[in-house]
Design an enzyme around this catalytic site. Structure first.
Site, PDB file in Angstrom:
ATOM      1  N   ASN A  37       0.836  -1.211   0.000  1.00 47.11           N
ATOM      2  CA  ASN A  37       0.000   0.000   0.000  1.00 47.11           C
ATOM      3  C   ASN A  37       0.865   1.254   0.000  1.00 47.11           C
ATOM      4  O   ASN A  37       1.984   1.245   0.523  1.00 47.11           O
ATOM      5  CB  ASN A  37      -0.859   0.084   1.278  1.00 47.11           C
ATOM      6  CG  ASN A  37      -1.910  -0.990   1.356  1.00 47.11           C
ATOM      7  OD1 ASN A  37      -2.378  -1.501   0.340  1.00 47.11           O
ATOM      8  ND2 ASN A  37      -2.280  -1.341   2.572  1.00 47.11           N
ATOM      9  N   ASP A  39       1.014   4.598   1.937  1.00 49.92           N
ATOM     10  CA  ASP A  39       0.489   5.191   3.176  1.00 49.92           C
ATOM     11  C   ASP A  39       0.442   6.710   3.013  1.00 49.92           C
ATOM     12  O   ASP A  39       1.489   7.356   2.869  1.00 49.92           O
ATOM     13  CB  ASP A  39       1.402   4.854   4.364  1.00 49.92           C
ATOM     14  CG  ASP A  39       1.300   3.403   4.798  1.00 49.92           C
ATOM     15  OD1 ASP A  39       0.407   2.684   4.286  1.00 49.92           O
ATOM     16  OD2 ASP A  39       2.103   2.987   5.644  1.00 49.92           O
ATOM     17  N   LYS A  66       0.742  -4.148   4.926  1.00 51.72           N
ATOM     18  CA  LYS A  66       1.241  -5.067   5.945  1.00 51.72           C
ATOM     19  C   LYS A  66       2.247  -6.071   5.389  1.00 51.72           C
ATOM     20  O   LYS A  66       3.251  -6.386   6.028  1.00 51.72           O
ATOM     21  CB  LYS A  66       0.071  -5.805   6.605  1.00 51.72           C
ATOM     22  CG  LYS A  66      -0.881  -4.882   7.331  1.00 51.72           C
ATOM     23  CD  LYS A  66      -1.860  -5.608   8.205  1.00 51.72           C
ATOM     24  CE  LYS A  66      -1.208  -6.075   9.472  1.00 51.72           C
ATOM     25  NZ  LYS A  66      -0.733  -4.984  10.342  1.00 51.72           N
ATOM     26  N   ALA A  68       4.213  -5.772   2.600  1.00 54.45           N
ATOM     27  CA  ALA A  68       5.451  -5.074   2.241  1.00 54.45           C
ATOM     28  C   ALA A  68       6.210  -4.662   3.499  1.00 54.45           C
ATOM     29  O   ALA A  68       7.438  -4.788   3.564  1.00 54.45           O
ATOM     30  CB  ALA A  68       5.132  -3.855   1.382  1.00 54.45           C
ATOM     31  N   LEU A 238       1.625  -6.259  23.019  1.00 50.18           N
ATOM     32  CA  LEU A 238       1.011  -5.374  24.014  1.00 50.18           C
ATOM     33  C   LEU A 238       1.536  -3.950  23.910  1.00 50.18           C
ATOM     34  O   LEU A 238       1.641  -3.250  24.926  1.00 50.18           O
ATOM     35  CB  LEU A 238       1.310  -5.926  25.418  1.00 50.18           C
ATOM     36  CG  LEU A 238       0.888  -7.377  25.681  1.00 50.18           C
ATOM     37  CD1 LEU A 238       1.477  -7.880  26.993  1.00 50.18           C
ATOM     38  CD2 LEU A 238      -0.633  -7.487  25.706  1.00 50.18           C
ATOM     39  N   GLY A 239       1.916  -3.505  22.708  1.00 47.04           N
ATOM     40  CA  GLY A 239       2.440  -2.148  22.564  1.00 47.04           C
ATOM     41  C   GLY A 239       3.660  -1.952  23.459  1.00 47.04           C
ATOM     42  O   GLY A 239       4.566  -2.791  23.485  1.00 47.04           O
ATOM     43  N   GLY A 241       4.009  -2.495  26.329  1.00 50.24           N
ATOM     44  CA  GLY A 241       4.115  -3.607  27.299  1.00 50.24           C
ATOM     45  C   GLY A 241       4.841  -4.823  26.757  1.00 50.24           C
ATOM     46  O   GLY A 241       4.999  -5.804  27.493  1.00 50.24           O
ATOM     47  N   ASP A 263       5.652   7.598  16.626  1.00 46.15           N
ATOM     48  CA  ASP A 263       4.635   7.158  15.666  1.00 46.15           C
ATOM     49  C   ASP A 263       4.632   5.621  15.684  1.00 46.15           C
ATOM     50  O   ASP A 263       5.630   5.003  15.312  1.00 46.15           O
ATOM     51  CB  ASP A 263       4.995   7.700  14.277  1.00 46.15           C
ATOM     52  CG  ASP A 263       4.025   7.260  13.193  1.00 46.15           C
ATOM     53  OD1 ASP A 263       3.075   6.513  13.492  1.00 46.15           O
ATOM     54  OD2 ASP A 263       4.234   7.664  12.030  1.00 46.15           O
ATOM     55  N   ASP A 269       3.873  -4.772  12.280  1.00 48.77           N
ATOM     56  CA  ASP A 269       4.471  -5.409  11.104  1.00 48.77           C
ATOM     57  C   ASP A 269       5.987  -5.558  11.265  1.00 48.77           C
ATOM     58  O   ASP A 269       6.567  -6.575  10.853  1.00 48.77           O
ATOM     59  CB  ASP A 269       4.183  -4.588   9.838  1.00 48.77           C
ATOM     60  CG  ASP A 269       2.697  -4.485   9.557  1.00 48.77           C
ATOM     61  OD1 ASP A 269       1.954  -5.403   9.940  1.00 48.77           O
ATOM     62  OD2 ASP A 269       2.295  -3.470   8.964  1.00 48.77           O
TER      63      ASP A 269
HETATM   64  P1  ATP Z   1       0.450  -1.135  14.905  1.00 51.93           P
HETATM   65  O1  ATP Z   1      -1.003  -1.444  14.599  1.00 51.93           O
HETATM   66  O2  ATP Z   1       0.670   0.224  15.514  1.00 51.93           O
HETATM   67  O3  ATP Z   1       1.366  -1.438  13.800  1.00 51.93           O
HETATM   68  P2  ATP Z   1       0.108  -3.339  16.684  1.00 51.93           P
HETATM   69  O4  ATP Z   1      -1.074  -2.812  17.461  1.00 51.93           O
HETATM   70  O5  ATP Z   1      -0.146  -4.414  15.712  1.00 51.93           O
HETATM   71  O6  ATP Z   1       0.908  -2.156  16.058  1.00 51.93           O
HETATM   72  P3  ATP Z   1       1.647  -3.354  19.122  1.00 51.93           P
HETATM   73  O7  ATP Z   1       1.324  -4.373  20.143  1.00 51.93           O
HETATM   74  O8  ATP Z   1       1.157  -1.965  19.360  1.00 51.93           O
HETATM   75  O9  ATP Z   1       1.172  -3.923  17.705  1.00 51.93           O
HETATM   76  O10 ATP Z   1       3.215  -3.250  18.906  1.00 51.93           O
HETATM   77  C1  ATP Z   1       3.992  -4.328  18.430  1.00 51.93           C
HETATM   78  C2  ATP Z   1       5.322  -4.332  19.142  1.00 51.93           C
HETATM   79  O11 ATP Z   1       5.993  -3.089  18.900  1.00 51.93           O
HETATM   80  C3  ATP Z   1       5.204  -4.461  20.647  1.00 51.93           C
HETATM   81  O12 ATP Z   1       5.172  -5.817  21.035  1.00 51.93           O
HETATM   82  C4  ATP Z   1       6.449  -3.737  21.109  1.00 51.93           C
HETATM   83  O13 ATP Z   1       7.573  -4.591  21.010  1.00 51.93           O
HETATM   84  C5  ATP Z   1       6.627  -2.646  20.088  1.00 51.93           C
HETATM   85  N1  ATP Z   1       6.001  -1.391  20.532  1.00 51.93           N
HETATM   86  C6  ATP Z   1       4.850  -0.840  20.131  1.00 51.93           C
HETATM   87  N2  ATP Z   1       4.600   0.326  20.762  1.00 51.93           N
HETATM   88  C7  ATP Z   1       5.635   0.514  21.608  1.00 51.93           C
HETATM   89  C8  ATP Z   1       5.972   1.542  22.544  1.00 51.93           C
HETATM   90  N3  ATP Z   1       5.195   2.619  22.759  1.00 51.93           N
HETATM   91  N4  ATP Z   1       7.134   1.402  23.233  1.00 51.93           N
HETATM   92  C9  ATP Z   1       7.942   0.349  23.051  1.00 51.93           C
HETATM   93  N5  ATP Z   1       7.660  -0.656  22.176  1.00 51.93           N
HETATM   94  C10 ATP Z   1       6.535  -0.573  21.468  1.00 51.93           C
END
Ligand code: ATP
Length: 318
Positions: A37, A39, A66, A68, A238-239, A241, A263, A269
């Protein structure tokens, strides 16, 4: 393959078996089947309510999608990776093809198709979080025939990485052909039990987990509940986490390095591309996840999806 500072050693063309070219180069260790895509990104202080208009930043166009994204994340880390997908015949298609080639992704099965390329309309808020609308364009035309035409390529890879910005029939066909399936159920959708049973691992974020399970809960119990749905293993991201890994032998938590998030677009991905590559290299799932959280964390420190993806030396500080 060397991809660094613009110094790109080209990937040799594939032969009929999806292997390297006449120079006897190694076969692709991983294949990504998925979307490509453009972006289109605007930063906003706040998002408009229905019927409202807000003024955002200048528009920036980044390569994305996703599939790419995962391929580029792996290629930057040193993977020999090919991408199976469809790319449009418009200006975006040309831009996207060039970007993928520049990162050394194998493009012998990226089919140029008359019609619009996939586009993602992305707003990035003040907190670095994103909201995305995807217009699939020719990604929606990826077919079981495309997968059949790449059967040799898919069968020779150690890992095939899949997501759901491509038609489910093509994704399922690819999963059936693969030695090992890494499947990111994103965007979330109902999928057949057969596909879940082939996942090793199923990769989901908290929203996707809630979709599959019908509600939220503690990450460890969510991961266990996901495993009970049939995949061989689960990685719940977990972002900030980090991630939780669930296998029949138990559940472990993998923390993410602390970074300042600019960002988060494409973090999932980056994580999944890195995870698939390390699994292809023979890492166990916990070790591969510990590597992938560092790659995900590195990616949120810079704007964009692919434009934020790290090279190995970018991980040293993490
Ligand atoms: P996105 O949709 O934004 O591409 P996602 O929701 O599929 O991401 P997330 O769980 O948000 O996936 O993030 C994937 C990985 O990226 C996490 O497991 C972590 O290793 C890293 N990550 C994401 N956000 C952060 C952050 N704020 N600080 C540190 N690591 C992060």
């Amino acid at each position: 393959m060397t991809v660094h500072g613009g110094d790109v050693e080209p990937v040799p063309p594939e032969d009929a078996h999806g292997r390297g070219g006449e120079d006897g180069a190694r076969p692709y260790e991983m294949v990504v089947v998925g979307s490509v895509n453009a972006d289109l990104v605007v930063r906003v202080d706040r998002r408009p309510a229905p019927g409202e208009t807000v003024i955002g930043s200048d528009l920036v166009t980044h390569p994305g999608g996703k599939g790419a994204n995962q391929a580029v994340a792996a290629a930057r880390l040193g993977a020999r990776v090919a991408l199976l997908g469809r790319i449009g015949s418009d200006g975006h298609g040309e831009f996207l093809h060039k970007a993928l080639a520049g990162d050394g992704v194998g493009l012998g099965h990226l089919v140029e198709t008359p019609g619009p390329s996939g586009v993602a309309l992305i707003t990035v808020g003040a907190d670095g979080d994103n909201s995305i609308i995807v217009s699939p364009g020719v990604n929606a035309r990826l077919s079981e025939d495309d997968v059949a035409a790449a059967a040799g390529l898919l069968a020779s890879a150690r890992v095939v990485s899949l997501q759901l910005e491509s038609p489910l029939a093509a994704v399922l066909a690819a999963a059936r052909t693969a030695a090992r399936v890494v499947f990111n159920l994103s965007p979330p959708a109902v999928v057949p039990d057969e596909l879940l049973a082939l996942c090793d691992p199923l990769v989901v974020n908290e929203h996707e987990a809630a979709f599959l399970l019908g509600g939220r809960g503690a990450p460890g119990s969510q991961a266990r509940a996901l495993l009970a749905l049939g995949p061989r293993s689960v990685v719940l991201t977990l972002g900030a986490g980090g991630a939780v890994v669930a296998e029949p032998g138990g559940v472990i938590e993998v923390p993410s390095p602390r970074v300042e998030a600019v960002d988060t677009t494409g973090a999932g991905d980056a994580f999944t591309g890195a995870l698939a590559w390390r699994l292809a290299g023979g890492d166990d799932l916990a070790t591969a996840t510990a590597f992938a959280v560092r790659v995900g964390a590195a990616s949120v420190r810079r704007p964009g999806a692919q434009s934020s993806y790290p090279y190995p030396e970018d991980l040293e500080a993490l």
